[in-house]
Design a protein around this motif. Structure first.
Motif, PDB file in Angstrom:
ATOM      1  N   UNK A 196      15.827 -14.385   4.777  1.00 16.61           N
ATOM      2  CA  UNK A 196      14.975 -15.533   4.609  1.00 16.61           C
ATOM      3  C   UNK A 196      15.796 -16.756   4.221  1.00 16.61           C
ATOM      4  N   UNK A 238      -6.308 -10.686  -1.099  1.00 13.00           N
ATOM      5  CA  UNK A 238      -7.460 -11.505  -1.480  1.00 13.00           C
ATOM      6  C   UNK A 238      -7.359 -11.983  -2.918  1.00 13.00           C
ATOM      7  N   UNK A 239      -7.473 -11.049  -3.871  1.00 12.94           N
ATOM      8  CA  UNK A 239      -7.593 -11.449  -5.271  1.00 12.94           C
ATOM      9  C   UNK A 239      -6.321 -12.032  -5.833  1.00 12.94           C
ATOM     10  N   UNK A 255       6.836 -13.779  -3.178  1.00 10.55           N
ATOM     11  CA  UNK A 255       7.460 -14.340  -1.975  1.00 10.55           C
ATOM     12  C   UNK A 255       7.078 -15.801  -1.769  1.00 10.55           C
ATOM     13  N   UNK A 256       5.843 -16.151  -2.098  1.00  4.35           N
ATOM     14  CA  UNK A 256       5.355 -17.470  -1.695  1.00  4.35           C
ATOM     15  C   UNK A 256       5.112 -18.461  -2.825  1.00  4.35           C
ATOM     16  N   UNK A 289      -2.478 -16.278   4.110  1.00  3.15           N
ATOM     17  CA  UNK A 289      -3.163 -15.070   4.568  1.00  3.15           C
ATOM     18  C   UNK A 289      -3.164 -14.936   6.070  1.00  3.15           C
ATOM     19  N   UNK A 290      -2.899 -16.061   6.773  1.00  2.00           N
ATOM     20  CA  UNK A 290      -2.910 -15.982   8.229  1.00  2.00           C
ATOM     21  C   UNK A 290      -1.683 -15.275   8.762  1.00  2.00           C
ATOM     22  N   UNK A 291      -0.632 -15.153   7.952  1.00  3.62           N
ATOM     23  CA  UNK A 291       0.548 -14.452   8.452  1.00  3.62           C
ATOM     24  C   UNK A 291       0.237 -12.952   8.498  1.00  3.62           C
ATOM     25  N   UNK A 292       0.824 -12.278   9.476  1.00  4.92           N
ATOM     26  CA  UNK A 292       0.469 -10.870   9.646  1.00  4.92           C
ATOM     27  C   UNK A 292       0.852 -10.042   8.432  1.00  4.92           C
ATOM     28  N   UNK A 335      -5.159 -19.726   2.315  1.00  5.51           N
ATOM     29  CA  UNK A 335      -5.651 -19.185   3.584  1.00  5.51           C
ATOM     30  C   UNK A 335      -4.576 -19.276   4.660  1.00  5.51           C
ATOM     31  N   UNK A 336      -3.697 -20.278   4.571  1.00  7.77           N
ATOM     32  CA  UNK A 336      -2.600 -20.345   5.537  1.00  7.77           C
ATOM     33  C   UNK A 336      -1.666 -19.146   5.344  1.00  7.77           C
ATOM     34  N   UNK A 357      -2.086 -10.859   5.677  1.00 10.01           N
ATOM     35  CA  UNK A 357      -3.492 -10.904   6.040  1.00 10.01           C
ATOM     36  C   UNK A 357      -4.212  -9.782   5.299  1.00 10.01           C
ATOM     37  N   UNK A 358      -5.273 -10.131   4.566  1.00 13.50           N
ATOM     38  CA  UNK A 358      -6.005  -9.114   3.821  1.00 13.50           C
ATOM     39  C   UNK A 358      -5.767  -9.192   2.322  1.00 13.50           C
ATOM     40  N   UNK A 376       0.838  -1.203   0.000  1.00 13.15           N
ATOM     41  CA  UNK A 376       0.000   0.000   0.000  1.00 13.15           C
ATOM     42  C   UNK A 376       0.868   1.247   0.000  1.00 13.15           C
ATOM     43  N   UNK A 421       5.974 -22.007  -2.257  1.00 10.51           N
ATOM     44  CA  UNK A 421       5.103 -22.695  -1.317  1.00 10.51           C
ATOM     45  C   UNK A 421       3.812 -23.130  -2.006  1.00 10.51           C
TER      46      UNK A 421
END
Lengths: 705, 339, 482
Positions: free
Chosen positions: A303, A671-672, A101-102, A662-665, A659-660, A668-669, A79, A105
């Protein structure tokens, strides 16, 4: 010719006039548009509507994609970058930094980073294995051998373990084939099949674990000392390495904080600038983006260090558990015979009533406690009534009704008699209400006490010892497996995830369900009513219930249907369920193929004197399966898409992983972005398979005519 | 034995887990790994990082137990579970301990045959609303649309609360936090309700957290704690006292930084000595060595450190200690004495 | 030369069970029954044993316990005090609702896009292809979630509908499209509803009768029959007119009838005076004047003399007031404190699931329709064109009827798939049977065995019902081969 020419009349043209260009309305883009877009009023309206639709979607999506941020450490940072780089973008921009980043995974789940070569080679080899089936006309048939071996190779590569495990599994087929041949010469076709199946299953169930265990033991015996040394060395070096990396980590961490400070300063100045309606210059934007990029670069560095630490820690954990296994093996091995001897002795010493029991539930519980209590209450009441009667005056002793009392008896005595009679009636009533089992008993001692409590506790002690022995045995086996492993490091299926998991479930589901589906299809066409209706019932039940319910059955209900204590791996359970599920669909596809064959083929096979299996194997199935391939590919596409449902029972498929993540701080948020990435990958897979199926359909259609 | 033969073929490729037959402690030790059931994704409590390493408050409890039992906080296999399958996984022996923000209730403890080993987080169900609605109390929510995360005790609490206050509402039950969050932000519901910790974690990631307020009402008690199977008391004791050791460590001032130092030689505080094994034989009483608590504390720090690192005020989630402060500081954390 | 073998006389030998085809089939079946029975017995035995060990039983009693949770979308009365059984029923009805709606919309979409894919219009054909491929190759779960999110993101919040808000209601302020769903006016049926229904039924009957007659006339005279759209228009016109007349307009009608009566009385009077004036020898303007006066007198006599008594009597005798009472009153949604109140809410989960299922299944149906149309040989359409049929009539009269035979069997299985796929509803909070009985109820009661088995049985029953009814239909349209 020239002669004719010479005599040509002058007003007749000597050569053809060059064709003039068609009118502009009949050429090029205009013509194409007239023909393809505006051929009629309806078409014109449709075209305009379609263009409008495309414009709406594109005008919304393209700026969003264009402004999307690919380098950032978190949604907040995304943002921030957006607020600087594209403060005026109406729809904002995507935060695809989460993908950069992911993405590993999302593809591999939690499969160990240093072992990615295994799933990748499985994936690549898959094409080699599938090619001779898909392009049967262009590749040598010998390659089919590789296709046959591939499932074992792939399983071994993915899950790891000693190298002889796939070989032993393949040997099962060899054993089965040998048994079938031997039996075939004696007992005919049916006997051969039965013998083959029994031999193969017997091999897998009894021989394979035995051979594998003894191989592990042999290897372990030969290299236990080396292993011990190696493990100790690993622990030392890894610990040192971790310490070294930790120093670096601190360094990088410091750099990251510095960079963060710098980024925040930049951001502050730029945002002030915006507040004052001053345009941010492109250089400033670049500078900010550069700051974020270097910050993210440092984060990636950290990382990578973290990952190294994680891997080293895993190594240490492995080595530690290896060492502890080696340490405890002698004790365990010494304990086991002792324990077994104890068990034998204890069992022999058990009272007869429980000696042969294998579960506490088997003991005779005897009369339930509450029934005994009721009986004793009744007996008490009866006794009290009898005592009261005994205490009555002599002339009233035998009377059954107060009215019979001789005249002149005093009132107290009559009252006492009445009480006695009432008590007796109550007792009788209570006895009548007792369960039949104890209704006629006059003493509590008469009831069936069941197995004495002492016996039960002795039994349960023995049973506990037996479980301990079993588990000790398992521990010893597991330890040997660990020490004597020669091959790949094992990876638990819990670490599988993402598209890899979806592909594993989808592909193994289809491969395993093919033979089952063909059998079901044949059974459904069978003349034998029992076989036919069993197949029909199976297919309809499976197809009539949504996959999600079957998955819940796999994860919640299977424990009810299997023997107590069985504990199957969840991925395995899901694969089994998915296999059964797609087998029913494949059966219907193959049935279509069978039905599409002209009747003459069946009759021709019969007229050649082929028996059922031969005619199926040589004449019918090759043709029917060829027709069914597009249908099978479509079933596979459906199945592959349906693997997204396993997230609902806790497996980390791409959606579950999303969803896992998205659970990281940090994310989180988001979506698309995740959905778009997952959707695009699914689309690429399914679309290419669909194209293949179409291509095949065309090819087969041509071949058939 | 019978079942291992039956599944021998699949065991060959290592796909079956051994049946949970003997004591859990022995199983865990033999396996060399603790199987820990966690949420498949709950901000601050359990989430995988970009290397696939699980992080979070619930995860830390499992790591501490693994450190106590196996001497290695990394020797944990984390098994992500959804609300619907979590109890089955525990009952069937697939996992040794369930650390998945599970509310301790009567029926779960008794009817489902589990044992809660304590409470690692005292939570309660709360409400979040956009500030612009001007709502200050949950009792003003008559007629509102409420987003709920389904499959938990949340929807029962919600129903009870609105019924008790005789006001109406429209539930929008949604399975995952991501969808619920998206719906709430898009205005498909006026209120989002779930555990207060979850609300705080969700709000922290909003673009404008200040535009949303948490209402003062906490409508339920949600003592969240790790769960083990009923009947294996040795294992239950280990889990329970590892958690208590973390809590006591904070009370006694033992941290991951000073634990090795304190454990090197007996200190003046006998309880610290007993926890750290420099005095007495407490470890042996639960079937471990005397250093168990040292390892548990060294793994991720004491309760306070775990809290601060994962969900505390310096993290983006920013939860205050509140009820989860030590009893000496007005909270509910109260470890029984190590004696 | 003939070989003559005696049929073996010997009696039954055991080896015949394997080698003699007559007995072998029996052997195989007996073995199959034994194996199946054994497997079944084994599973059942395990289940009983496991249940016993856990101290549970297969008990459906939990269905009559208090559910304790609320459901937003419901077709029947339900609150949190109702039983789990009723919650399951609500779920079942919701599943059926979305399945029926989905099947209808999916068929419509499928047919439209199937035909559009074959369109000569390049851009439309490509767009249809993009639609079909896009939906066929991406998991349904993703589409459901995406469409749900798009629906909520692209619509205004209810609070935007306040006085000063940016949003306003559509269709003259009767419908509100919000992030929470679509609010439409709720019809409240009044006394006139039965009459309206009667008029509707009558007009349908009349339309059918006219159509039949015109078809019969076509057979006789060759004149083209009344088109279907005319019949439909007739029904709509008659019912619509009557609907308008009801309620507020009934007074007008009363007036109209009265005027009509007066006029007709006047006309009749005017007609009657003719012989009289003729007899009197009057003619021309005089006759007209006399006649006019006579007519006015008659009309006045009717209006003030007879009508005043006859009409109310007739009105009450014929229950005209009731019949002409308004058939429907509308309860319009209005903005309340948080939400729209009144009206009917079609929740976003329902709409999103409906649209997603329809679009997804529609893509498959489009392929089926396209395949079916392509399966009709080109000569058929060429023949139709040669006969001078317009393209639309060619499609409806020649191509589609033949294509239908190819289309219907796979269409049935798509309907089945749609119904089963509706079990993904929980992802977006639509409370279908999987979410109520198989979800929350199972979670709250711990009765997973019973709950999941019941859900499975429900889907199985529905699937078998759909399959058999559609097969019945399929048999009817199947090509009768002679």
């Amino acid at each position: 010719m020239s002669d004719t020419h010479a005599r040509t009349i002058s007003y007749v043209r000597s050569s053809m006039i060059a064709p003039s260009a068609p009118p502009t309305a009949q050429t090029g883009v205009v013509k194409w548009m007239r023909e393809n877009l505006f051929s009629s009023a309806l078409n014109a309206i449709l075209s305009v509507a379609a263009l409008y639709l495309i414009w709406t979607v594109v005008s919304g999506l393209v700026p969003w994609l264009y402004h999307s941020v690919w380098i950032a450490g978190s949604l907040t940072e995304c943002r921030e970058v957006l607020s600087v780089v594209a403060p005026l973008a109406e729809h904002g921009g995507g935060c695809f930094a989460v993908i950069s980043e992911r993405w590993m995974q999302l593809l591999f789940g939690f499969y160990r980073y240093d072992l990615y070569w295994r799933p990748i080679s499985v994936f690549v080899l898959m094409f080699v294995a599938v090619a001779p089936i898909l392009f049967a006309d262009r590749l040598p048939r010998q390659m089919l051998w590789f296709s046959a071996l591939y499932p074992f190779l792939a399983t071994w590569l993915l899950w790891g373990g000693s190298f002889w495990l796939p070989i032993l599994a393949i040997l099962g087929f060899v054993v089965g084939a040998i048994a079938a041949r031997l039996a075939g010469s004696v007992a005919g076709m049916a006997g051969a099949v039965a013998a083959g199946v029994i031999a193969a299953v017997g091999w897998w169930i009894y021989a394979t674990p035995m051979i594998s265990d003894s191989l592990h033991r042999m290897v372990a015996a030969s290299n236990m000392a080396e292993q011990q040394e190696a493990a100790a060395a690993t622990i030392n070096t890894a610990t040192d390495a971790i310490a070294a990396i930790e120093a670096q980590q601190a360094e990088v961490q410091e750099r990251i904080s510095d960079l963060e400070v710098r980024k925040n300063e930049l951001l502050a100045t730029l945002q002030v600038a915006e507040g004052e309606q001053v345009n941010v210059s492109p250089e400033q934007k670049d500078e900010f983006e550069h700051a974020v990029a270097s910050l993210q670069g440092a984060r990636f560095g950290l990382n990578a260090l973290n990952r190294d630490v994680f891997l080293l820690q895993k190594q240490v954990t492995e080595a530690r558990s290896l060492l502890s296994s080696i340490d405890s093996l002698p004790t365990w091995e010494a304990d086991l015979p002792k324990l077994q001897a104890d068990i034998l002795a204890a069992r022999a010493a058990l009272p007869d009533s429980v000696r042969n029991m294998v579960a506490v539930e088997e003991v005779d519980p005897g009369t339930p406690a509450d029934v005994i209590r009721a009986l004793s209450l009744v007996i008490d009441a009866e006794q009290k009534a009898a005592q009261a009667r005994a205490a009555l005056p002599d002339d009233l002793l035998a009377l059954e009704s107060a009215d019979d009392a001789p005249l002149g008896t005093d009132n107290d005595a009559v009252e006492a008699l009445e009480t006695v009679i009432a008590a007796e009636a109550a007792a009788r009533q209570a006895r009548a209400e007792l369960p039949e089992l104890v209704r006629n008993m006059m003493s509590v001692d008469e009831v069936d006490r069941g197995t004495p409590a002492a016996d039960v506790s002795a039994l349960s002690a023995v049973l506990a010892q037996e479980t301990a022995a079993v588990s000790l045995q398992q521990n010893i086996d597991a330890a040997y497996q660990q020490i004597g492993r020669m091959g790949l490091e094992p990876v638990g299926s819990r670490d599988f995830g993402g598209f890899m998991l979806a592909l594993i479930i989808g592909i193994s589901g289809i491969v395993l369900s093919l033979p089952l589906g063909v059998l079901l299809a044949l059974a459904r066409q069978s003349d034998l009513p029992v076989v036919k209706y069993a197949a029909v019932a199976f297919i309809e039940v499976i197809r009539g219930v949504p996959l999600i319910v079957w998955l819940f059955t796999a994860s919640l209900l299977l424990k009810y249907f299997l023997p107590k204590g069985t504990n199957m791996d969840l991925v395995l359970r899901v694969v089994v369920m998915v296999t059964l599920f797609s087998a029913a669909y494949i059966a219907e596809v193959v049935r279509g193929g069978l039905a599409a064959l002209p009747k003459g083929q069946y009759e021709a096979a019969d007229s050649l004197g082929l028996d059922y299996w031969k005619s199926m194997r040589l004449i019918i199935l090759p043709q029917a399966l060829k027709i069914s391939i597009p249908g099978i590919v479509n079933t596979f596409i459906g199945l592959f898409k349906d693997t997204t449902l396993v997230g609902i029972i806790g497996l980390l498929d791409p959606l579950g992983l999303a969803s896992a993540i998205r659970a990281s701080t940090e994310w989180n948020g988001v979506y698309w972005e995740l959905f778009i990435f997952i959707g695009v990958v699914f689309f690429v897979f399914c679309f290419s398979m669909g194209r293949y199926s179409l291509w095949l359909e065309h090819k087969l259609a041509r071949g058939h005519r | 034995m019978k079942k291992s033969v039956l599944l021998g073929a699949v065991a060959v490729v290592g796909l079956t887990a051994a049946a949970a037959s003997a004591a859990t402690l022995d199983d865990v030790k033999a396996r060399g790994k603790l199987n820990c059931g966690v949420s498949s994704g709950l901000t601050g409590f359990s989430q995988p990082d970009s290397n696939g390493v699980w992080q979070g408050f619930d995860v830390a409890v499992c790591r501490a137990i693994a450190a106590a039992v196996l001497g290695d906080p990394a020797a944990v296999e984390f098994i992500p579970l959804t609300t619907q399958v979590r109890f089955t996984a525990l009952a069937s022996g697939e996992i040794d301990i369930l650390a998945r923000n599970t509310t301790w209730t009567f029926s779960r403890d008794t009817d489902l045959k589990f044992d809660f080993i304590g409470v690692n987080y005292y939570d309660g169900q709360g409400f979040m609303v956009p500030k612009s609605l001007g709502v200050t109390s949950a009792k003003d929510l008559d007629g509102a649309t409420v987003c709920i995360q389904t499959g938990t005790t949340t929807e029962l609490n919600l129903s009870d609360f609105f019924r008790a206050n005789n006001i109406s509402y429209q539930p929008v039950p949604i399975e995952t936090n991501a969808e619920a969050q998206q719906q709430y932000l898009a205005g498909a519901c006026d209120v989002y309700t779930t555990d207060a910790s979850g609300l705080a974690a969700t709000r922290a990631t909003f673009e404008a957290p200040g535009d949303h307020v948490l209402l003062p009402e906490i409508i339920s008690k949600e003592p969240l704690g790790p769960v083990v199977r009923h009947g294996d008391n040795e294992w239950g004791d280990i889990a329970m006292w590892t958690l208590n050791a973390l809590i006591s460590a904070e009370e006694m001032g033992i941290t991951s930084a000073n634990v090795q130092e304190l454990a090197a030689a007996p200190t003046n505080n006998p309880e610290v000595n007993r926890i750290l094994g420099t005095e007495g034989e407490l470890g042996a009483m639960i079937g471990l060595d005397n250093q168990w608590a040292v390892r548990a504390i060294a793994a991720g720090g004491n309760y306070g450190e775990i809290f601060e690192r994962n969900i505390g005020e310096n993290t983006p989630i920013g939860l205050a200690r509140g009820l989860n402060a030590q009893w000496t500081e007005g909270g509910l954390l109260y470890s029984p004495p190590f004696r | 030369m003939t070989t003559h073998t005696e049929p073996p006389k010997a009696g039954f030998r055991l080896s015949q069970l394997i080698y003699d085809t007559r007995y072998r089939s029996i052997t195989i079946q007996v073995v199959a029954v034994l194996l199946l029975g054994g497997a079944f017995y084994w599973l059942m035995g395990n289940t009983v044993e496991n249940l016993r060990v856990q101290g549970k039983s297969f008990d459906l009693g939990f269905l009559s316990n208090r559910a304790g949770y609320d459901i937003n979308q419901r077709l029947i009365d339900y609150d949190s005090n109702a039983t789990h059984g009723r919650a399951a029923l609500v779920g079942i009805l919701n599943t059926l609702l979305v399945a029926v709606l989905g099947c209808i919309l999916a068929t419509v979409l499928g047919v439209i896009f199937g035909v559009l894919r074959l369109s000569k219009n390049w851009i439309v054909a490509k767009l249809a292809t993009v639609y079909v491929e896009g939906f066929r190759n991406v998991p349904l779960l993703l589409w459901i979630i995406a469409i749900f999110a798009i629906l909520t993101e692209s619509t205004p919040e209810p609070r935007d509908f306040r006085e000063d808000g940016p949003a306003s209601m559509s269709l003259f302020g009767t419908i509100a499209i919000t992030t929470r769903g679509i609010y439409v006016p709720r019809p409240i049926f009044g006394d006139g509803a039965p009459t309206l229904l009667a008029v509707f039924v009558l007009s349908v009957g009349a339309a059918i009768f006219l159509r039949r007659q015109s078809v019969a006339r076509q057979a006789e005279t060759g004149r083209p029959p009344m088109p279907v759209w005319q019949s439909i228009l007739l029904v709509i016109a008659v019912t619509g007119l009557f609907f308008c007349l009801q309620g507020g307009v009934s007074a007008t009608l009363f007036g109209l009838v009265q005027i009509g009566a007066v006029v007709s009385v006047a006309l009749v009077a005017f007609g009657l005076q003719k012989p009289a004036t003729a007899a009197l020898g009057l003619d021309g303007a005089v006759a007209w004047t006399v006649g006019g006066l006579f007519a006015i007198a008659a009309a006045a006599a009717w209006q003030f003399g007879i009508a005043g008594t006859v009409w109310p009597a007739a009105q009450s005798a014929l229950a005209i007031d009731t019949a002409f009472a308004p058939s429907v009153a509308w309860e319009f949604p209005t903005m309340g404190r948080f939400n729209f109140e009144g009206g009917v809410q079609l929740g976003n989960p329902l709409i999103a699931l409906w649209i997603a299922l329809s679009l997804y299944t529609g893509a498959f149906i489009a392929e089926i329709v396209r395949g079916g149309i392509l399966a009709v040989s080109k000569g058929q359409s060429e023949a139709a064109f040669a006969l001078g049929l317009r393209p639309s009539r060619t499609m409806s009269l020649v191509i589609l009827p033949q294509a239908l035979r190819v289309i219907i069997p796979p269409l049935i299985s798509q309907f089945l798939n749609l119904t089963k796929n509706s079990s993904l509803a929980i992802a977006i909070g639509y409370m279908d049977v999987r979410s109520t009985l198989g979800g929350i109820t199972v979670n709250q009661t711990g009765r997973e065995l019973e709950g999941i088995v019941l859900v499975g049985l429900f889907y199985l029953t529905i699937s078998l019902l759909i399959a058999s009814s559609m097969n019945f239909f399929n048999n009817r349209v199947k090509l009768k081969e002679r």
